[in-house]
Design a protein around this motif. Structure first.
Motif, PDB file in Angstrom:
ATOM      1  N   VAL A  85       0.976  -1.140  -0.130  1.00  0.00           N
ATOM      2  CA  VAL A  85       0.042  -0.076   0.085  1.00  0.00           C
ATOM      3  C   VAL A  85       0.863   1.208   0.067  1.00  0.00           C
ATOM      4  CG1 VAL A  85      -1.730   1.440   1.382  1.00  0.00           C
ATOM      5  CG2 VAL A  85      -1.741  -1.135   1.043  1.00  0.00           C
ATOM      6  N   LEU A  89       0.981   4.082  -3.112  1.00  0.00           N
ATOM      7  CA  LEU A  89       0.602   5.574  -2.583  1.00  0.00           C
ATOM      8  C   LEU A  89       1.793   6.518  -2.767  1.00  0.00           C
ATOM      9  CD1 LEU A  89      -1.475   7.466  -0.943  1.00  0.00           C
ATOM     10  CD2 LEU A  89      -0.161   7.010   1.125  1.00  0.00           C
ATOM     11  N   TRP A 112       7.999  11.653  -0.056  1.00  0.00           N
ATOM     12  CA  TRP A 112       7.551  10.586  -0.717  1.00  0.00           C
ATOM     13  C   TRP A 112       8.347   9.704  -1.519  1.00  0.00           C
ATOM     14  CZ3 TRP A 112       3.050   9.197   0.875  1.00  0.00           C
ATOM     15  CH2 TRP A 112       1.989  10.151   1.464  1.00  0.00           C
TER      16      TRP A 112
ATOM     17  N   ARG B   6     -15.487  -8.666  -0.203  1.00  0.00           N
ATOM     18  CA  ARG B   6     -14.302  -8.912   0.010  1.00  0.00           C
ATOM     19  C   ARG B   6     -13.177  -7.672  -0.686  1.00  0.00           C
ATOM     20  NH1 ARG B   6     -14.042 -15.535  -0.627  1.00  0.00           N
ATOM     21  NH2 ARG B   6     -15.094 -16.043   1.148  1.00  0.00           N
ATOM     22  N   ILE B   7     -13.421  -7.530  -1.833  1.00  0.00           N
ATOM     23  CA  ILE B   7     -12.869  -6.320  -2.238  1.00  0.00           C
ATOM     24  C   ILE B   7     -12.867  -5.012  -1.660  1.00  0.00           C
ATOM     25  CG2 ILE B   7     -12.547  -4.829  -4.397  1.00  0.00           C
ATOM     26  CD1 ILE B   7     -13.328  -7.603  -6.188  1.00  0.00           C
ATOM     27  N   VAL B   9     -13.422  -4.792   1.499  1.00  0.00           N
ATOM     28  CA  VAL B   9     -12.567  -4.936   2.601  1.00  0.00           C
ATOM     29  C   VAL B   9     -11.322  -4.549   2.569  1.00  0.00           C
ATOM     30  CG1 VAL B   9     -11.812  -6.562   4.428  1.00  0.00           C
ATOM     31  CG2 VAL B   9     -14.313  -6.786   3.753  1.00  0.00           C
ATOM     32  N   VAL B  10     -10.856  -5.295   1.371  1.00  0.00           N
ATOM     33  CA  VAL B  10      -9.168  -4.896   1.092  1.00  0.00           C
ATOM     34  C   VAL B  10      -9.139  -3.483   0.718  1.00  0.00           C
ATOM     35  CG1 VAL B  10      -7.446  -5.224  -0.699  1.00  0.00           C
ATOM     36  CG2 VAL B  10      -8.896  -7.294   0.047  1.00  0.00           C
ATOM     37  N   PHE B  11     -10.011  -2.872   0.108  1.00  0.00           N
ATOM     38  CA  PHE B  11      -9.843  -1.465  -0.215  1.00  0.00           C
ATOM     39  C   PHE B  11      -9.898  -0.630   0.993  1.00  0.00           C
ATOM     40  CE2 PHE B  11     -10.936  -1.851  -5.172  1.00  0.00           C
ATOM     41  CZ  PHE B  11      -9.802  -1.928  -5.416  1.00  0.00           C
ATOM     42  N   ILE B  13      -9.175  -1.307   4.081  1.00  0.00           N
ATOM     43  CA  ILE B  13      -7.913  -1.476   5.007  1.00  0.00           C
ATOM     44  C   ILE B  13      -6.971  -0.848   4.307  1.00  0.00           C
ATOM     45  CG2 ILE B  13      -6.286  -3.044   5.835  1.00  0.00           C
ATOM     46  CD1 ILE B  13      -8.468  -5.249   5.870  1.00  0.00           C
ATOM     47  N   ALA B  14      -6.600  -0.889   2.986  1.00  0.00           N
ATOM     48  CA  ALA B  14      -5.739  -0.039   2.334  1.00  0.00           C
ATOM     49  C   ALA B  14      -5.752   1.385   2.312  1.00  0.00           C
ATOM     50  CB  ALA B  14      -5.757  -0.399   0.655  1.00  0.00           C
ATOM     51  N   ILE B  17      -4.379   2.456   6.094  1.00  0.00           N
ATOM     52  CA  ILE B  17      -3.146   2.462   5.843  1.00  0.00           C
ATOM     53  C   ILE B  17      -2.779   3.694   5.218  1.00  0.00           C
ATOM     54  CG2 ILE B  17      -1.072   0.991   5.203  1.00  0.00           C
ATOM     55  CD1 ILE B  17      -2.601  -1.332   5.547  1.00  0.00           C
ATOM     56  N   GLY B  18      -3.040   3.808   4.024  1.00  0.00           N
ATOM     57  CA  GLY B  18      -2.957   5.028   3.052  1.00  0.00           C
ATOM     58  C   GLY B  18      -3.004   6.283   3.591  1.00  0.00           C
ATOM     59  N   CYS B  21      -0.742   7.156   6.384  1.00  0.00           N
ATOM     60  CA  CYS B  21       0.641   7.533   5.941  1.00  0.00           C
ATOM     61  C   CYS B  21       0.457   8.810   5.201  1.00  0.00           C
ATOM     62  CB  CYS B  21       1.062   6.207   4.984  1.00  0.00           C
ATOM     63  SG  CYS B  21       2.544   6.582   3.947  1.00  0.00           S
ATOM     64  N   PHE B  22      -0.443   9.123   4.488  1.00  0.00           N
ATOM     65  CA  PHE B  22      -0.605  10.356   3.866  1.00  0.00           C
ATOM     66  C   PHE B  22      -0.359  11.526   5.116  1.00  0.00           C
ATOM     67  CE2 PHE B  22      -2.616  13.717   1.923  1.00  0.00           C
ATOM     68  CZ  PHE B  22      -2.287  13.833   0.634  1.00  0.00           C
ATOM     69  N   VAL B  25       3.116  12.096   6.226  1.00  0.00           N
ATOM     70  CA  VAL B  25       3.920  12.527   5.478  1.00  0.00           C
ATOM     71  C   VAL B  25       3.612  13.924   5.255  1.00  0.00           C
ATOM     72  CG1 VAL B  25       5.075  12.428   3.207  1.00  0.00           C
ATOM     73  CG2 VAL B  25       4.785  10.550   4.664  1.00  0.00           C
ATOM     74  N   ASN B  26       2.378  14.487   4.915  1.00  0.00           N
ATOM     75  CA  ASN B  26       1.920  15.629   4.428  1.00  0.00           C
ATOM     76  C   ASN B  26       1.592  16.448   5.887  1.00  0.00           C
ATOM     77  OD1 ASN B  26       2.324  14.931   1.862  1.00  0.00           O
ATOM     78  ND2 ASN B  26       0.220  15.339   1.289  1.00  0.00           N
ATOM     79  N   THR B  30       5.855  19.034   5.116  1.00  0.00           N
ATOM     80  CA  THR B  30       7.202  18.745   4.524  1.00  0.00           C
ATOM     81  C   THR B  30       7.086  19.219   2.838  1.00  0.00           C
ATOM     82  OG1 THR B  30       6.338  16.685   3.512  1.00  0.00           O
ATOM     83  CG2 THR B  30       8.103  16.572   5.569  1.00  0.00           C
ATOM     84  N   HIS B  47      14.359   6.544  -8.169  1.00  0.00           N
ATOM     85  CA  HIS B  47      13.128   6.575  -8.820  1.00  0.00           C
ATOM     86  C   HIS B  47      13.030   8.085  -9.624  1.00  0.00           C
ATOM     87  CE1 HIS B  47      11.974   2.786  -7.637  1.00  0.00           C
ATOM     88  NE2 HIS B  47      12.157   3.158  -6.721  1.00  0.00           N
TER      89      HIS B  47
END
Lengths: 167, 98
Positions: A85, A89, A112, B6-7, B9-11, B13-14, B17-18, B21-22, B25-26, B30, B47
């Protein structure tokens, strides 16, 4: 070998090859790197759906009956999911091909980029451990695929029953 | 319907988490300064390039990554065995049946 095992193996091999290509954007080019990773995310979703019975089963038992290996495998899978994830992201936040395709260009934020690099390096380690933990399943499934025999696929080395793998 | 659930549920949870994290970080405010940028470029940016598609280089990159994955997997699978041997805790030899 059941059709589902067949599909799972094909999907996993495809995802693994895509992962190996996506991990080296210098040779694949940034556009292929980004679009391939988005496709890979879809593949991982299908991988999760195909393993759903096992995930549901072990989630119920992880803090009580599950063995040490099954628990380690469960924690590793969660780490892999969280890492995936974060890769997606952070990749979207620094995208130069996928996101601009939809008409949006995100401002440069080097936090990022740092996160993307760190999580992709970590994914290499986690994927390797994931492959290692499932090596007996991979080996026996490939053996049966080439032997062309309809026989029961042995359990993975950890104790949890993989009902989905035998379906 | 079950698969859609189920899809979802996965979305969800993702997304959680996202989202965390967002925010992390933001939320730190920064913004990239010139100093950070030059420091990042000096240490190398894996990258931050627009590498062109190179059909020849792809197999080499793949093989290199495959070797790394294989080494880690082999070490992970055999670490216990190797460590056990080193400490002399390997399984004792089975006694012959009388």
């Amino acid at each position: 070998m059941s059709k589902q095992n067949h599909a799972k193996l094909a999907l996993d091999v495809g995802a693994f090859v895509a992962f190996l290509i996506a991990m080296d954007p210098r040779s694949s080019g940034i556009a292929l790197h980004e679009w391939l990773t988005i496709a890979l995310a879809g593949t991982i979703l299908v991988h999760l759906l195909l393993s759903w019975n096992w995930i549901a089963e072990i989630t119920k038992r992880v803090f009580s009956k599950a063995g040490r290996n099954a628990r380690a495998n469960y924690i590793l899978n969660w780490a892999l999911f969280i890492d995936g994830v974060l890769i997606i992201l952070s990749g979207i936040m620094i995208s130069k091909s996928f996101v601009p395709f939809f008409g949006y260009v995100a401002p440069d934020n080097f936090a990022w980029r740092g996160l993307h690099s760190a999580t992709t390096n970590l994914s290499m380690l986690l994927i390797s451990m994931h492959v290692a933990l499932h090596w007996s399943w991979i080996k026996s499934t490939v053996k049966r695929l080439f032997a062309g025999k309809e026989s029961r696929v042995p359990q993975a080395s950890f104790s949890m029953d993989r009902k989905d793998a035998q379906a | 319907m079950k698969i859609l659930f189920r899809i979802l549920v996965v979305f969800v949870i993702a997304a959680l988490i996202g989202g965390v994290c967002f925010a992390l970080v933001n939320g730190n405010g920064t913004t990239t300064t010139n100093q950070q940028q030059s420091e990042f470029q000096r240490h190398g940016d894996r990258h931050g390039h627009n590498g062109g598609f190179s059909g020849v280089a792809i197999p080499f990159g793949m093989v290199r990554n495959l070797i790394v994955v294989s080494i880690i997997a082999v070490v992970y699978l055999n670490a216990g065995k190797w460590l056990g041997k080193g400490k002399g805790t390997s399984r004792p030899a089975r006694l012959a049946k009388t």
